[in-house]
Design an enzyme around this catalytic site. Structure first.
Site, PDB file in Angstrom:
ATOM      1  CG  HIS A 122      -1.937  -1.384   1.711  1.00 18.73           C
ATOM      2  ND1 HIS A 122      -3.025  -0.550   1.244  1.00 18.73           N
ATOM      3  CD2 HIS A 122      -1.477  -2.336   2.246  1.00 18.73           C
ATOM      4  CE1 HIS A 122      -3.449  -2.158   1.297  1.00 18.73           C
ATOM      5  NE2 HIS A 122      -2.088  -3.496   1.227  1.00 18.73           N
ATOM      6  CG  PHE A 123       3.798   2.559  -2.672  1.00 18.75           C
ATOM      7  CD1 PHE A 123       4.054   1.255  -0.989  1.00 18.75           C
ATOM      8  CD2 PHE A 123       4.344   1.809  -3.980  1.00 18.75           C
ATOM      9  CE1 PHE A 123       5.181   0.196  -1.377  1.00 18.75           C
ATOM     10  CE2 PHE A 123       5.814   0.950  -3.895  1.00 18.75           C
ATOM     11  CZ  PHE A 123       5.966   0.951  -2.165  1.00 18.75           C
ATOM     12  CG  HIS A 135      -8.748  -7.593   3.727  1.00 18.40           C
ATOM     13  ND1 HIS A 135      -7.717  -7.629   4.258  1.00 18.40           N
ATOM     14  CD2 HIS A 135      -8.953  -8.318   4.931  1.00 18.40           C
ATOM     15  CE1 HIS A 135      -7.587  -6.885   5.420  1.00 18.40           C
ATOM     16  NE2 HIS A 135      -8.320  -8.424   6.248  1.00 18.40           N
ATOM     17  CG  ASP A 142      -0.667  -6.125   4.390  1.00 13.61           C
ATOM     18  OD1 ASP A 142      -1.424  -5.020   3.038  1.00 13.61           O
ATOM     19  OD2 ASP A 142      -1.676  -6.613   5.473  1.00 13.61           O
ATOM     20  N   GLY A 157      -1.853  -1.897  10.600  1.00 12.15           N
ATOM     21  CA  GLY A 157      -1.258  -2.122   9.491  1.00 12.15           C
ATOM     22  C   GLY A 157       0.461  -1.399  10.081  1.00 12.15           C
TER      23      GLY A 157
HETATM   24  O1  DOR Z   1      -4.084  -3.326   8.236  1.00 11.14           O
HETATM   25  C1  DOR Z   1      -4.324  -3.381   7.556  1.00 11.14           C
HETATM   26  N1  DOR Z   1      -3.648  -2.350   6.843  1.00 11.14           N
HETATM   27  N2  DOR Z   1      -4.830  -4.542   6.825  1.00 11.14           N
HETATM   28  C2  DOR Z   1      -5.213  -4.237   5.777  1.00 11.14           C
HETATM   29  O2  DOR Z   1      -6.285  -5.187   4.654  1.00 11.14           O
HETATM   30  C3  DOR Z   1      -5.175  -2.682   4.905  1.00 11.14           C
HETATM   31  C4  DOR Z   1      -4.144  -2.263   5.267  1.00 11.14           C
HETATM   32  C5  DOR Z   1      -4.024  -0.761   5.154  1.00 11.14           C
HETATM   33  O3  DOR Z   1      -4.400  -0.052   3.955  1.00 11.14           O
HETATM   34  O4  DOR Z   1      -3.658  -0.209   5.960  1.00 11.14           O
END
Ligand code: DOR
Length: 444
Positions: A64-65, A181, A305, A324
Site C-alpha cells: 500500500h503506497f 482480503h 502487506d 497496518g
Molecule cells: O492492516 C491492514 N492495513 N490491513 C489491510 O488490509 C489494509 C492495510 C492498510 O491499507 O492500512
C-alpha cells in the site's frame, strides 16, 4: 571490438530454477544475456560478485503506497525507494487510496504517476466493488493492472464487498486471478464490542480466526461455482491452511513476513498498536501451522502487506489506532534470517518471492534468472549480520516493527532491468520504474 555485454556479474552464487551454483551472469539491453563463464573483456562493465548470492528479483505482490490522497503516510516514490533499499525489484500496489482505484481513469493516473518516478517496476490492483462489478473484466485487462482486489472484510479505506451476491457478480466477470482480503464483515460487526479500549491485544479476539475462515470458505465456494482462480491474501489462521490445502486447483495463498515472524501476545506487549494489522497477528499455534503451510506448499507466495501509517496515527488509543505495518523493506532481511535459522531453504524463498508471483500472476519475462528474461536481481550477503532500524527505513512512515532486531542475511544490491538501482544501501540510479507486463494482456 565492441564488448558483447553491457555488464557481467562475476563469481556470484546464482540461485535459480536449476539449483545453486557459482556462475557469471551477463546482461545486455536490460535482459539476461547468458549464464556461465565470461571474461571481463566481453563486457563494458564488470562487477565482482564473489561472496554474494544472486537471486531473481523479489516481487512483492501486496503493498500500500498511499498515493493519491494519503501521501502523508507514503507515496509512490518513497514506497518504491523503500522497496529497492530492501532488495525488492517489482511491486503490486493496492487500490485503497483516495480516490479509490476502481476505474480506468484512476488506474491510468496511478500508472502515469509511477512511470519513471518509482524506483522499481510496478502494477496496480483495481478495487472490485458493487458499482464496477459489471466492468471488472475490462478493468483487469488495462495496462498496468495486476488484476482485481476485493476486501470481503473492511480495513483501511472504504472498499468493501461483504455479500455473496456482489462477490459472485465480480467473480463471474473476471478471467484473471483476483486477490481477496478474507474476513467476514457481519461477524466483525457483531463482535466489535470485544475490542478493549487501550488494549490492542484484543484485536485478534475481535477479528477472530472464525471470521477469516468464514470469508475464505464463502469465497472458495463462489470461485468453484464459476470456475475462477482466486488468491487469498495474508493468511493468518491455521484453519485456513487446512481448508485451502483441499482447494489448490482454484485457490492460491499468501503469507506475510509479519504473520511468520511476530507472535501474540508478545508482539502486542512489545509493540502495542504498532503490531495492529488486519487480519491480526495471532498466537504461536496459528503461526506454526502457517509455517507448515510454507513447508507443504499450501502457501504459494510471500507478500509484505506494506501498510504504512504515521506515528501519530499509530499513537491513537486502540481501537482508534490505524491498522497496518511497514514491511516492503524488511521482507528480504527478515525472511533471510529465517533461512539462516533453517526455517526455509533459500530455494524455497526464491520460489515464494520470484517464481511463485510469476506463476500465479502470469508475469511476462520476470521471476527467473534465464536468458531473455528481464535482468531483475536481488543480490544478498547471506552471512552479513545487521540490525534493522527505524533510521534505515526509507518509508515516509519512518518506522518498522523490527527496529533493533538483528538479522543474518542482508540485501546489498537491487538491479531492475539491468540497472543497478541500489548498491550497499545507496540509491545509485535515478528512478526508471515501468509497468510490469502480463501474459494475458501482452497486446494491451
Ligand atoms: O492492516 C491492514 N492495513 N490491513 C489491510 O488490509 C489494509 C492495510 C492498510 O491499507 O492500512
Amino acid at each position: 571490438m565492441k564488448p558483447t555485454f553491457d555488464l557481467v556479474l562475476k563469481g556470484g552464487e546464482i540461485v535459480n530454477q536449476d539449483g545453486r551454483g557459482l556462475r557469471d551472469l551477463a546482461i545486455r539491453d536490460g535482459k539476461i544475456a547468458g549464464i556461465g563463464s565470461f571474461s571481463p573483456d566481453q563486457a563494458e562493465e564488470t562487477i565482482d560478485a564473489r561472496g554474494l548470492t544472486i537471486l531473481p528479483g523479489v516481487i512483492d505482490t501486496q503493498v500500500h503506497f498511499r498515493e493519491p490522497g494519503l501521501t502523508h503516510k507514503e507515496d509512490l516514490e518513497s514506497g518504491s525507494r523503500s522497496a529497492v533499499m530492501g532488495g525488492v525489484t517489482a511491486v503490486f500496489e493496492m487500490p485503497n487510496t483516495n480516490p479509490l482505484t476502481t476505474s480506468e481513469e484512476t488506474l491510468r493516473a496511478k500508472v502515469a504517476a509511477g512511470h519513471h518516478r518509482m524506483h522499481c517496476d510496478f502494477a496496480f490492483f483495481v478495487g472490485g466493488t458493487a458499482e464496477n462489478a459489471d466492468r471488472v473484466g475490462e478493468l483487469e485487462r488495462l495496462p498496468g493492472a495486476a488484476g482485481i482486489k476485493v476486501f470481503i472484510g473492511s480495513s483501511t479505506g472504504n472498499l468493501l464487498v461483504e455479500d455473496d451476491a456482489n462477490l459472485a457478480r465480480i467473480l463471474k466477470n473476471i478471467s484473471r486471478r483476483a486477490s481477496f482480503h478474507c474476513e467476514d464483515e457481519p461477524r466483525l460487526r457483531e463482535r466489535m464490542h470485544l475490542r478493549v479500549p487501550g488494549d490492542p491485544s484484543s484485536h485478534p479476539v475481535w477479528r477472530d480466526p472464525v471470521a477469516a475462515l468464514m470469508a475464505t470458505e464463502r469465497l472458495i465456494a463462489i470461485a468453484r461455482k464459476y470456475g475462477k482462480r482466486v488468491h487469498v491474501l495474508h493468511i493468518s489462521t491455521g484453519e485456513e491452511i487446512g481448508f485451502l490445502a483441499k482447494h489448490k486447483d482454484v485457490a492460491s495463498a499468501e503469507a506475510t513476513p509479519h504473520h511468520l515472524t511476530l507472535v501474540a501476545p508478545d508482539c502486542y506487549q512489545r509493540l502495542g498498536t504498532y503490531a495492529q494489522m488486519n487480519p491480526p497477528v495471532r498466537d504461536a499455534s496459528h503461526q506454526a501451522i502457517i509455517w507448515e503451510g510454507v513447508r507443504q506448499g499450501v502457501i504459494d507466495i510471500l507478500g509484505s502487506d506494506h501498510a504504512p501509517h504515521t506515528h501519530e496515527e499509530k499513537h491513537h488509543a486502540y481501537p482508534a489506532s490505524h491498522s497496518g505495518m511497514t514491511g516492503v523493506q524488511t521482507l528480504v532481511p527478515t525472511m533471510l534470517d529465517h533461512v539462516s535459522k533453517g526455517k526455509l531453504t533459500l530455494e524455497r524463498f526464491v520460489d515464494l518471492t520470484s517464481h511463485g508471483p510469476a506463476r500465479l500472476f502470469n508475469i511476462a519475462a520476470k521471476g527467473r534468472i534465464a536468458e531473455g528474461f528481464d535482468a531483475d536481481l536481488t543480490i544478498v550477503d547471506l552471512k552479513r549480520r545487521e540490525t534493522i532500524t527505524n533510521a534505515w527505513t526509507a518509508s515516509r512512515a519512518g518506522w518498522t516493527p523490527y527496529d533493533g532486531v538483528e538479522v543474518t542475511g542482508w540485501p546489498v544490491g537491487t538491479f531492475v532491468r539491468g540497472r543497478r538501482v541500489m548498491w550497499e544501501g545507496e540509491l545509485v540510479t535515478p528512478s526508471q520504474g515501468e509497468v510490469v507486463r502480463f501474459g494475458e494482456t501482452l497486446g494491451g
